[in-house]
Design a protein around this motif. Structure first.
Motif, short mmCIF file in Angstrom:
data_model
loop_
_atom_site.label_atom_id
_atom_site.label_comp_id
_atom_site.label_asym_id
_atom_site.label_seq_id
_atom_site.Cartn_x
_atom_site.Cartn_y
_atom_site.Cartn_z
N GLU A 169 7.50 2.67 11.42
CA GLU A 169 6.36 1.77 11.58
C GLU A 169 6.77 0.32 11.32
O GLU A 169 6.40 -0.59 12.07
CB GLU A 169 5.25 2.19 10.63
N LEU A 170 7.56 0.11 10.25
CA LEU A 170 8.01 -1.23 9.94
C LEU A 170 8.91 -1.80 11.03
O LEU A 170 8.84 -2.99 11.35
CB LEU A 170 8.77 -1.23 8.60
N VAL A 171 9.77 -0.95 11.58
CA VAL A 171 10.66 -1.40 12.64
C VAL A 171 9.86 -1.94 13.82
O VAL A 171 10.17 -3.01 14.37
CB VAL A 171 11.60 -0.25 13.09
N GLU A 172 8.84 -1.21 14.22
CA GLU A 172 8.02 -1.66 15.35
C GLU A 172 7.28 -2.96 15.01
O GLU A 172 7.18 -3.87 15.85
CB GLU A 172 7.04 -0.57 15.75
N MET A 195 9.41 8.67 4.32
CA MET A 195 10.14 7.42 4.38
C MET A 195 10.47 7.04 5.83
O MET A 195 10.34 5.88 6.24
CB MET A 195 11.44 7.53 3.58
N ALA A 196 10.92 8.04 6.58
CA ALA A 196 11.27 7.77 7.98
C ALA A 196 10.07 7.26 8.75
O ALA A 196 10.18 6.33 9.57
CB ALA A 196 11.84 9.02 8.63
N GLY A 197 8.90 7.83 8.49
CA GLY A 197 7.69 7.38 9.18
C GLY A 197 7.34 5.94 8.85
O GLY A 197 7.00 5.15 9.75
N ASP A 207 19.13 4.40 16.07
CA ASP A 207 17.86 4.55 15.36
C ASP A 207 18.04 5.37 14.09
O ASP A 207 17.50 5.03 13.04
CB ASP A 207 16.81 5.20 16.27
N ASP A 208 18.77 6.50 14.20
CA ASP A 208 18.99 7.34 13.01
C ASP A 208 19.80 6.60 11.96
O ASP A 208 19.56 6.74 10.76
CB ASP A 208 19.71 8.64 13.40
N GLU A 209 20.78 5.80 12.39
CA GLU A 209 21.59 5.04 11.43
C GLU A 209 20.73 4.02 10.70
O GLU A 209 20.89 3.82 9.50
CB GLU A 209 22.75 4.35 12.15
N LEU A 210 19.81 3.37 11.41
CA LEU A 210 18.93 2.40 10.78
C LEU A 210 18.03 3.09 9.74
O LEU A 210 17.88 2.61 8.62
CB LEU A 210 18.09 1.69 11.84
N LEU A 211 17.45 4.23 10.12
CA LEU A 211 16.61 4.98 9.19
C LEU A 211 17.40 5.41 7.97
O LEU A 211 16.95 5.24 6.83
CB LEU A 211 16.03 6.21 9.89
N ALA A 212 18.57 5.98 8.20
CA ALA A 212 19.38 6.50 7.10
C ALA A 212 19.85 5.37 6.19
O ALA A 212 19.88 5.53 4.96
CB ALA A 212 20.58 7.27 7.65
N LEU A 213 20.20 4.24 6.79
CA LEU A 213 20.66 3.11 6.00
C LEU A 213 19.56 2.61 5.07
O LEU A 213 19.79 2.33 3.89
CB LEU A 213 21.12 1.99 6.92
N ALA A 214 18.35 2.51 5.59
CA ALA A 214 17.23 2.07 4.76
C ALA A 214 17.00 3.02 3.60
O ALA A 214 16.74 2.60 2.46
CB ALA A 214 15.96 1.94 5.61
N MET A 215 17.12 4.32 3.84
CA MET A 215 16.90 5.29 2.76
C MET A 215 18.02 5.24 1.72
O MET A 215 17.78 5.39 0.52
CB MET A 215 16.74 6.69 3.33
N ARG A 220 0.81 -1.22 0.00
CA ARG A 220 0.00 0.00 0.00
C ARG A 220 0.84 1.27 0.00
O ARG A 220 0.35 2.36 -0.32
CB ARG A 220 -0.93 0.01 1.22
N TYR A 221 2.13 1.16 0.35
CA TYR A 221 3.01 2.32 0.38
C TYR A 221 3.81 2.52 -0.92
O TYR A 221 4.50 3.52 -1.07
CB TYR A 221 4.02 2.20 1.52
N ARG A 222 3.74 1.56 -1.83
CA ARG A 222 4.75 1.53 -2.88
C ARG A 222 4.66 2.68 -3.88
O ARG A 222 5.67 3.20 -4.33
CB ARG A 222 4.72 0.17 -3.59
N GLU A 223 3.45 3.08 -4.23
CA GLU A 223 3.34 4.20 -5.16
C GLU A 223 3.86 5.48 -4.51
O GLU A 223 4.57 6.27 -5.13
CB GLU A 223 1.88 4.39 -5.60
N GLN A 224 3.53 5.67 -3.23
CA GLN A 224 4.05 6.83 -2.51
C GLN A 224 5.57 6.75 -2.37
O GLN A 224 6.28 7.75 -2.50
CB GLN A 224 3.41 6.90 -1.13
N TRP A 225 6.06 5.54 -2.10
CA TRP A 225 7.51 5.34 -1.96
C TRP A 225 8.22 5.68 -3.27
O TRP A 225 9.30 6.27 -3.25
CB TRP A 225 7.76 3.88 -1.58
N ARG A 226 7.60 5.33 -4.36
CA ARG A 226 8.17 5.65 -5.67
C ARG A 226 8.28 7.16 -5.85
O ARG A 226 9.31 7.67 -6.32
CB ARG A 226 7.29 5.03 -6.75
N GLU A 227 7.26 7.90 -5.46
CA GLU A 227 7.30 9.36 -5.57
C GLU A 227 8.36 9.95 -4.66
O GLU A 227 9.09 10.87 -5.05
CB GLU A 227 5.92 9.94 -5.24
N TRP A 228 8.46 9.43 -3.44
CA TRP A 228 9.48 9.92 -2.53
C TRP A 228 10.89 9.69 -3.08
O TRP A 228 11.75 10.56 -3.01
CB TRP A 228 9.35 9.23 -1.18
#
Length: 406
Positions: free
Chosen positions: A203-206, A197-199, A233-241, A167-175
């Motif tokens: 959510e996925l992490v939890e 993306m961070a949000g 936490d910031d490193e995990l977020l940044a790494l995913a992006m 459900r996030y993929r089209e938005q993820w593509r735009e981001w």
């Protein structure tokens, strides 16, 4: 010999929009690797431009060059362009801005999850996605292979790998498209993209912390929570992006440039089809020749470093041009010609040294699958417009790739 920035004409100017989109300027920098010379970055600051193969390898492997500019200049620069503080802090935690022990720690934790063996296990998934996209193209008179094939394939694969819900993929593509303009980020697009993306990642992490699955977010959460050298936490977020960009922008460019290049070199494509060479070797050559990544991120000298006839002083910036290094005639025979048989000299298309692209294995596999599936399914595919209308520019992505499938 020269010390400090030379008083010479600036030929490589990333602050000049015309230079970025000028095919003739690009061709000069691809075809004429030259001694270290002066240039200008997108923000107008001076840089040393490095284009020869040996010089590029030297910069990328020398610990006296760091990814972080002196002081807080990179943070100040981003804030001055309107990038919000909370977004800057996430960007400041990426592997791209790390060096030394911190970089080694984070990279060591994530590298096993992106190994060649693990990425090969994704091959059937990539094949399934590619064939579904090709099915959708079959009845289209003039599909755009960027918008309808390379782009969606890349974003769906990286979302599958990370575990991003459909459900996030089209938005993820735009981001991800908003983040692709790294030279001149638009704060009005970058800030909401990074926050969005961070949000999703939070959510996925939890969710994965409560119910782990077979995806990369689950693996990173495990590393974050149980290993001795933990990710913040910031490193995990940044790494995913970073993985999203490496697994989307680069892959999309490689697929569409590979298609365009093969359409202009049918004899080389036939070598792959006939089994005279492998698709693995062919994609490696496409990375060298077509250069989906034109340059690496800037490096900054921490000590005086001699590069050829130039001494780079502490604090001065260096820009390596991977595309030019991969056309260096000192390293490659007939560097301006596509040769899909195995070359003896390794390309630098995914960088070199400590910052070698984390997503290189994934990009290689996705391109192999995407090109094989396309040309097997539609062997008569050809451009629907004259090549000059869509020919790649040096530092501007191909905007479209319209084809006819038979």
């Amino acid at each position: 010999m020269t010390d400090g920035f030379a008083e010479q004409e600036t030929e490589f100017d990333l602050s000049d929009t015309g230079f970025i989109t000028d095919p003739e300027a690009g061709e000069r920098w691809l075809s004429e690797p030259r001694p270290v010379c002066r240039g200008r970055f997108a923000d107008g600051t001076p840089i040393w431009v490095v284009t020869r193969y040996d010089d590029v390898r030297a910069v990328l492997s020398d610990p006296r060059f760091t990814s972080r500019p002196p002081g807080d200049s990179h943070l100040t620069s981003m804030l001055s362009r309107g990038i919000p503080q909370d977004v800057v802090e996430i960007f400041d935690s990426t592997l791209l801005t790390m060096d030394g022990p911190d970089h080694a720690r984070v990279r060591r934790l994530v590298t096993p999850a992106l190994s060649a063996r693990r990425m090969r296990r994704l091959e059937p998934v990539v094949e399934h996605i590619a064939h579904d996209l090709l099915d959708a193209l079959a009845d289209d008179a003039e599909p755009d292979l960027i918008a309808q094939y390379a782009h969606p394939l890349a974003i769906v694969v990286i979302c599958d790998l990370l575990g991003v819900d459909e459900r996030y993929r089209e938005q993820w593509r735009e981001w991800s498209e908003s983040l692709a303009v790294a030279l001149r980020p638009d704060p009005e697009q970058v800030a909401p993209a990074v926050r969005g993306m961070a949000g999703v990642i939070r959510e996925l992490v939890e969710q994965r912390r409560a119910r782990p699955q077979d995806d990369l977010i689950s693996e990173l959460v495990r590393v974050r929570d149980t290993d001795g050298d933990r990710l913040s936490d910031d490193e995990l977020l940044a790494l995913a992006m970073v993985l999203v960009q490496a697994g989307h922008d680069t892959v999309r460019n490689l697929i569409c440039l590979g298609v365009f290049t093969f359409l202009g070199n049918p004899a080389q494509r036939e070598l792959v089809r006939s089994g005279a060479t492998t698709i693995n070797a062919a994609v490696a050559e496409l990375v060298r020749y077509a250069a989906p990544v034109k340059h690496a991120f800037r490096r900054f000298a921490t000590d005086p470093v001699r590069l050829g006839e130039v001494t780079v002083q502490p604090g001065e910036a260096v820009q390596v041009v991977l595309a030019a290094a991969n056309r260096d005639p000192e390293q490659f025979a007939d560097p301006g010609e596509l040769d899909v048989t195995t070359r003896s000299c390794p390309h630098l298309g995914f960088g070199h040294g400590a910052h070698y692209c984390l997503g290189a294995n994934l990009a290689q596999i996705e391109a192999e699958v995407a090109l094989t599936a396309l040309f097997d399914r539609f062997p008569g595919v050809h451009l629907a417009v004259p090549p000059a209308e869509v020919e790649p520019r040096f530092l501007a992505p191909m905007p479209r790739l319209p084809v006819r499938l038979a």
